[in-house]
Design an enzyme around this catalytic site. Structure first.
Site, PDB file in Angstrom:
ATOM      1  N   LYS A 190       0.867  -1.118   0.044  1.00  0.00           N
ATOM      2  CA  LYS A 190       0.227   0.040   0.066  1.00  0.00           C
ATOM      3  C   LYS A 190       0.801   1.235   0.066  1.00  0.00           C
ATOM      4  CE  LYS A 190      -1.738  -1.411   3.782  1.00  0.00           C
ATOM      5  NZ  LYS A 190      -2.491  -1.848   5.060  1.00  0.00           N
ATOM      6  N   THR A 223      -7.868   9.288   8.676  1.00  0.00           N
ATOM      7  CA  THR A 223      -7.390   8.176   8.127  1.00  0.00           C
ATOM      8  C   THR A 223      -7.031   7.059   9.014  1.00  0.00           C
ATOM      9  OG1 THR A 223      -5.206   9.023   7.994  1.00  0.00           O
ATOM     10  CG2 THR A 223      -6.517   9.434   5.975  1.00  0.00           C
ATOM     11  N   GLY A 225      -7.238   3.770  10.902  1.00  0.00           N
ATOM     12  CA  GLY A 225      -7.843   2.527  10.746  1.00  0.00           C
ATOM     13  C   GLY A 225      -7.800   2.180   9.402  1.00  0.00           C
ATOM     14  N   THR A 226      -7.328   2.939   8.252  1.00  0.00           N
ATOM     15  CA  THR A 226      -7.641   2.647   6.930  1.00  0.00           C
ATOM     16  C   THR A 226      -7.129   1.397   6.597  1.00  0.00           C
ATOM     17  OG1 THR A 226      -5.900   4.109   6.650  1.00  0.00           O
ATOM     18  CG2 THR A 226      -7.937   4.883   5.852  1.00  0.00           C
ATOM     19  N   GLY A 227      -5.938   0.986   7.125  1.00  0.00           N
ATOM     20  CA  GLY A 227      -5.300  -0.285   6.757  1.00  0.00           C
ATOM     21  C   GLY A 227      -6.082  -1.492   7.430  1.00  0.00           C
ATOM     22  N   CYS A 228      -6.642  -1.574   8.365  1.00  0.00           N
ATOM     23  CA  CYS A 228      -7.680  -2.631   9.329  1.00  0.00           C
ATOM     24  C   CYS A 228      -8.703  -2.605   8.355  1.00  0.00           C
ATOM     25  CB  CYS A 228      -7.924  -2.068  10.521  1.00  0.00           C
ATOM     26  SG  CYS A 228      -6.584  -1.800  11.791  1.00  0.00           S
TER      27      CYS A 228
END
Ligand SMILES: Cc1ncc(COP(=O)(O)OP(=O)(O)O)c(N)n1
Ligand SMILES: Cc1nc(C(=O)O)sc1CCOP(=O)(O)O
Ligand SMILES: [Mg+2]
Length: 517
Positions: A190, A223, A225-228
């Site tokens: 990412k 942003t 928590g976007t990865g989770c």
């Protein structure tokens, strides 16, 4: 990917719902971790169970405390859920100790699932360490080889590889390839933190091909928590049965749409706020009636309406649409160039009711506003209409977007912009669209061979030449789109039925040829 053995105690008359188990840390601020996973899975329509590895005291400012759950108790939670609840996909987040990673691997071997999604969480968005370097060897040796997909950000990718910072798209590609060598089937690096990029660029590598997934960067501080959420959404799509490639595309679109929707919300005083996963509950109520995921085989016989032709034959748009569907049209586009907006909206609503009754998707030509207002399944746009990437932002991740393309470069751009299919033509000269450039069968073939998206051919196609079109035999060509051949005729259902028969025959011949080659 591991396959679960036959289940013994499930009553087949009951409905099994897709199930993601997330094993991660709790975030008291509920922006990331277990709480983000639960919300993402709820938004994506799957059941989510939770195994908690750590409890964090956390808010939008940072992480104030971490309390790691004992290995035995993580094992107990895993056994409770995996032994009983028909988990389809396991998604990992914060795995704070070597022991916890080892227990997870052992439990997945004991209770196999369809797929494992590994989000190798190491550092929070605020910069706090959530899993130290000591876990890297067990990640590389035990966990990654079991994964269907891993989703590191730039820092996590360089930590896993033990290499310097990744700073360019070329670095991301090379990292994805190196990480793939650890054994996961797919690697999504990412690029959200890539310097000097106005786009959010992610690289997906499946062992053979690299896919560069690009979208405009949403300007927001919300942003956290976007990865989770991305990893959970990928897990959710896999649980529903999607391929990994489409799971990644849909999940990325979902997170972008949620970010865009939440860009101005205020929660907390810190530098990084959470976003709102459940935007769909607040958006158009039409959404709950949508048909579902786009199926490229819907492009087989694509009926495109024309106001002038309907007028000539004394038919309403709705009558024309119903007749086409009864004749076998597999998707319908309302291309009503000269109709007043108010009338167009009323007709679109009537057509949508008909299409819903038959389970046929309804798209609107050019007019995103009409598509939104009536809750249609999507839009078709051309090179001089609203750009597909803007249409995607307006319509959300699940609507169908088609783009007209005459060249491989346009097809590539449509794919980058998040389109679902391409309309390629004019294959033959047409009187329906003024000054339309004819690309011929050769032009169609060139675009089909280059395209990563499914294609429908358009322009001057009817019973006399549909077979020749289908016989170009390129797998991305899924069908033909027709205006006058269906609607500038006395009986729309008869013409549609005739063309459907010919297309079916042509498809059988192409399949037969493939079997012999
Ligand atoms: C399936 C399909 N393919 C191509 C077109 C043409 O769209 P566009 O280039 O925007 O031209 P108009 O239809 O708007 O005149 C299409 N409508 N459908
Ligand atoms: C709407 C449209 N788009 C085209 C393109 O080349 O993109 S050709 C076309 C008209 C197709 O009508 P008919 O089936 O009557 O030829
Ligand atoms: Mg157009």
């Amino acid at each position: 990917m591991q396959v679960r053995g036959a289940s013994t105690a499930v009553d087949c008359s009951k409905m099994k719902i897709p199930h993601v188990l997330t094993i991660a840390g709790s975030d008291s601020g509920a922006g990331a971790g277990i709480q983000a996973d639960l919300k993402a899975c709820a938004a994506r329509g799957v059941y989510c169970s939770t195994v908690i590895t750590a409890v964090t005291a956390q808010n939008t400012v940072g992480v104030q405390g971490v309390n790691i759950v004992s290995e035995d108790f993580v094992a107990e939670q895993l056994t409770s859920v995996l032994s009983d609840m028909q988990v389809d996909v396991v998604k990992t987040g914060m795995l704070p100790s070597v022991g916890i990673v080892k227990i997870l691997c052992q439990k997945i071997r004991e209770f196999p699932v369809r797929a494992l999604v590994v989000d190798p969480v190491m550092v929070s968005t605020s910069g706090d360490v959530l899993a130290g370097a000591s876990i890297l060897p067990v990640f590389r040796e035990e966990l990654l080889p079991m994964a269907e997909i891993i989703t590191p950000n730039l820092k996590e990718a360089s930590a896993l590889l033990g290499c310097a910072h990744l700073e360019t798209v070329a670095d991301m590609r090379s990292a994805a390839k190196s990480l793939h060598a650890f054994g996961p089937r797919n690697v999504l690096v990412k690029g959200g933190d890539l310097p000097d990029s106005s786009d959010a660029i992610d690289i997906l590598f499946d062992g053979d091909n690299f896919y560069e997934l690009r979208s405009p960067r949403v300007k927001t501080h919300n942003t956290h928590g976007t990865g989770c959420s991305l990893a959970s959404s990928i897990a959710a799509e896999l649980a529903k049965g999607s391929s990994t490639f489409s799971a990644v595309k849909v999940a990325k679109r979902f997170v972008e749409t949620a970010l865009d929707y939440s860009k101005d919300i205020i929660i907390g005083n810190g530098p990084q706020g959470p976003f709102d996963h459940l935007l769909r509950l607040k958006s158009s109520s039409h959404d709950c009636h949508r048909l579902g995921v786009f199926n490229p085989s819907d492009l087989f016989l694509y009926a495109v309406t024309d106001a002038r032709m309907n007028k000539k034959w004394g038919r309403s748009i709705a009558d024309a649409v119903k007749a086409a569907i009864e004749g076998g049209a597999t998707i319908v586009q309302l291309r009503e160039k000269d109709v007043e907006t108010r009338d167009f909206l009323e007709s679109a609503k009537a057509c949508l009711e008909i299409c819903r009754a038959y389970g046929v998707p309804l798209l609107i030509n050019d007019r995103i506003d009409i598509a939104l207002a009536c809750g249609a399944d999507g839009v078709h746009v051309g090179q001089s209409d609203m750009p597909a990437r803007v249409a995607r932002t307006l319509l959300g991740p699940e609507k169908i977007i088609g783009v007209s393309c005459k060249t491989p470069a346009q097809a590539e751009q449509a794919w980058i912009d998040g389109a679902d299919y391409i309309g390629c033509g004019g294959v033959y000269p047409t009187n329906t669209k003024a000054n339309n450039l004819t690309v011929g069968l050769d032009g169609l073939k060139t675009v089909c061979q280059a395209s990563k998206l499914p294609i429908v051919a358009i322009g001057g196609i009817g019973p006399s030449n549909a077979r020749a079109v289908m016989e170009i035999g390129v797998p991305s060509l899924k069908g033909v789109a027709v205006v006058s051949g269906l609607f500038d005729r006395e009986c729309v259902s008869t013409e549609t039925r005739k063309l459907h028969g010919m297309l079916t025959e042509a498809r059988s011949l192409v399949n037969e040829k493939k079997r012999h080659n």
